[in-house]
Design an enzyme around this catalytic site. Structure first.
Site, PDB file in Angstrom:
ATOM      1  CE  LYS A  21       1.972  19.173 -31.007  1.00 57.74           C
ATOM      2  NZ  LYS A  21       3.215  18.278 -31.934  1.00 57.74           N
ATOM      3  NE  ARG A  26      -2.450  15.404 -39.738  1.00 51.14           N
ATOM      4  CZ  ARG A  26      -1.410  15.894 -39.379  1.00 51.14           C
ATOM      5  NH1 ARG A  26      -1.428  16.232 -38.350  1.00 51.14           N
ATOM      6  NH2 ARG A  26       0.205  15.107 -39.846  1.00 51.14           N
ATOM      7  N   GLY A  93       7.939  20.018 -35.880  1.00 46.30           N
ATOM      8  CA  GLY A  93       8.281  18.963 -37.566  1.00 46.30           C
ATOM      9  C   GLY A  93       7.334  18.660 -38.266  1.00 46.30           C
ATOM     10  NE  ARG A 121      12.074  16.347 -34.829  1.00 47.90           N
ATOM     11  CZ  ARG A 121      11.079  16.593 -34.757  1.00 47.90           C
ATOM     12  NH1 ARG A 121      10.983  17.851 -34.363  1.00 47.90           N
ATOM     13  NH2 ARG A 121       9.822  15.743 -34.706  1.00 47.90           N
ATOM     14  CB  SER A 166       5.521   8.497 -42.551  1.00 45.35           C
ATOM     15  OG  SER A 166       5.758  10.350 -41.558  1.00 45.35           O
ATOM     16  CG  ASP A 314       4.054  11.965 -31.083  1.00 50.64           C
ATOM     17  OD1 ASP A 314       4.866  11.440 -31.215  1.00 50.64           O
ATOM     18  OD2 ASP A 314       3.218  11.856 -31.039  1.00 50.64           O
ATOM     19  NE  ARG A 345       9.838  12.442 -28.012  1.00 54.85           N
ATOM     20  CZ  ARG A 345       8.865  13.104 -28.035  1.00 54.85           C
ATOM     21  NH1 ARG A 345       8.052  12.224 -29.076  1.00 54.85           N
ATOM     22  NH2 ARG A 345       8.271  13.878 -28.013  1.00 54.85           N
ATOM     23  NE  ARG A 387       4.193  13.408 -28.061  1.00 56.76           N
ATOM     24  CZ  ARG A 387       3.225  14.043 -28.286  1.00 56.76           C
ATOM     25  NH1 ARG A 387       2.490  14.153 -26.837  1.00 56.76           N
ATOM     26  NH2 ARG A 387       2.803  15.039 -29.231  1.00 56.76           N
TER      27      ARG A 387
END
Length: 428
Positions: A21, A26, A93, A121, A166, A314, A345, A387
């Site tokens: 993903k 990208r 996001g 977010r 990040s 993740d 989460r 997820r």
């Protein structure tokens, strides 16, 4: 939509997981900014990546999507055009944050929005450093939340030391830096996913990496080419954990990406006693990949923290599922980033798994799980988080009675055929 999962014995077979993903996003963006044609094979046609494609089309990029193959006629760094309407990033996001980097450097205005979840977010982690590079971005809460408007701006580049590891922050700044006449340098405390750097190098950018610092020379001419996306390790994670915890299981997962910035799950599963083998290692387009063979094994509790967290952020919900069936205590620390994902989460894992009888203690930045535990049947909610839906399904494979998951359609964001794949392995 709801799905009911029942324990039906060992999982056996071969799993072709969907394309990565992160790389799919990208590859599409950089293919659009390159000169000439880029063909992407193994593209993930999930909702998130298709949101990126839709936004790029609105910016004037000709793109044809045929299943997992995408053809892009790149427009170069000066060829994007002002969109006629608001760019809707859906639930993605990655789409929003990476496109902020691209749009911040354009001579036109563009507005980005998203669904109700995405509009809550945090975007300030991207907009603030982009402003320090010369971007003009305005929006809700002083540019902290979508919708956001990128006004015409000139990116001057510079150096930015990120307080967090990040990949989205780093990627947004590097994408903006492509349009600068000078140098862009981004440093972070730990190495986050480096797919952007690898793709930039593959397409001809002048980019170098030293430790956790990336340096990019602006005004690069990217050249379109064939890009082959490996299978997504984050998608593979659910089957790696499932085969580990369901006795008698054995699965082969061909062509899965094993980028070192993403392999935290493999590190942790092996530390827990998992039986994993990496076969047929190779590298294509700068991205390492391998065939993964996993067999069931008795697991033990571990501590997950520090530099490992960005490499498996993740995968932490499904690792929590693994910890429920491991002997001893599993402690997850330094994972406060999970509180600002599609849902909180950390809270979701503790609350939804508790509906099946699990005892999980949430902390400010993680979870504490004492195992092994016995799960009961019941009904749980994905909370609209792909997820969470898949992690709950994995845990349900060891529950004493059927588990019904509501909001099961959320898997379309990253793994559209997850339910069919899981069912086929149970039949084998």
């Amino acid at each position: 939509m709801q799905v009911t999962i029942s324990a039906q014995g060992p999982l056996q077979g071969t799993v072709q997981v969907p394309g990565d993903k992160s790389i799919s996003h990208r590859a599409a963006i950089l293919g659009a900014l390159a000169e000439g044609e880029t063909t992407i094979e193994g593209f993930l046609p999930g909702d998130d990546c298709l949101a990126t494609v839709t936004c790029l089309r609105q910016l004037g990029v000709p793109i044809i999507v045929d299943g997992q193959t995408v053809q892009i006629q790149g427009v170069g760094l000066t060829g994007l055009r002002e969109p006629e309407d608001v760019l809707n990033c859906g639930n993605s996001g990655t789409t929003a944050r990476l496109l902020l980097g691209v749009l911040a450097a354009q001579p036109f205005s563009a507005v980005l929005t998203g669904d109700a979840s995405l509009r809550q977010r945090p975007m300030g982690r991207v907009t603030e450093p982009l402003r320090s590079f010369g971007a003009h971005i305005v929006g809700r809460q002083q540019g902290q939340l979508l919708p956001l408007t990128c006004l015409p701006g000139t990116i001057r580049g510079g150096c930015y030391r990120s307080p967090v590891a990040s990949a989205q922050v780093k990627s947004a700044l590097l994408l903006a830096g492509l349009f600068s006449s000078g140098m862009t340098q981004v440093s972070e405390p730990y190495l986050s996913r480096d797919h952007t750097e690898r793709l930039l190098a593959c397409l001809g950018a002048d980019i170098s990496v030293q430790g956790t610092t990336v340096t990019l020379q602006g005004s690069a001419r990217l050249r379109g080419r064939l890009l082959q996306v490996p299978g997504d390790l984050s998608a593979a994670a659910y089957f790696l954990v499932a085969a580990s915890i369901v006795p008698g299981s054995e699965l082969l997962l061909p062509n899965v990406g094993i980028n070192p910035s993403r392999t935290g799950l493999l590190t942790v599963l092996q530390a827990m006693g998992g039986k994993l083998q990496l076969l047929n290692r190779r590298e294509i387009n700068g991205e390492p990949r391998a065939d993964l063979l996993v067999r069931s094994a008795p697991l033990r509790g571990v501590e997950i923290s520090g530099a490992l967290i960005p490499k498996l952020i993740d995968e932490l919900p499904v690792l929590a599922a693994a910890a429920l069936f491991a002997g001893g205590k599993t402690i997850i620390r330094d994972a406060q980033e999970l509180r600002v994902k599609e849902t909180d989460r950390l809270a979701a894992v503790a609350e939804e798994f508790s509906k099946l009888g699990a005892v999980i203690t949430p902390t400010a930045d993680g979870l504490i799980i004492d195992g092994p535990q016995q799960l009961q049947g019941g009904t749980v909610d994905s909370r609209g988080d792909h997820r969470m839906a898949m992690s709950l399904a994995v845990a349900a494979l060891r529950a004493a009675a059927p588990v019904t998951i509501t909001g099961a359609e959320a898997v379309a964001i990253s793994y559209p055929h997850f339910w069919e794949t899981l069912q086929s392995l149970q039949r084998s």
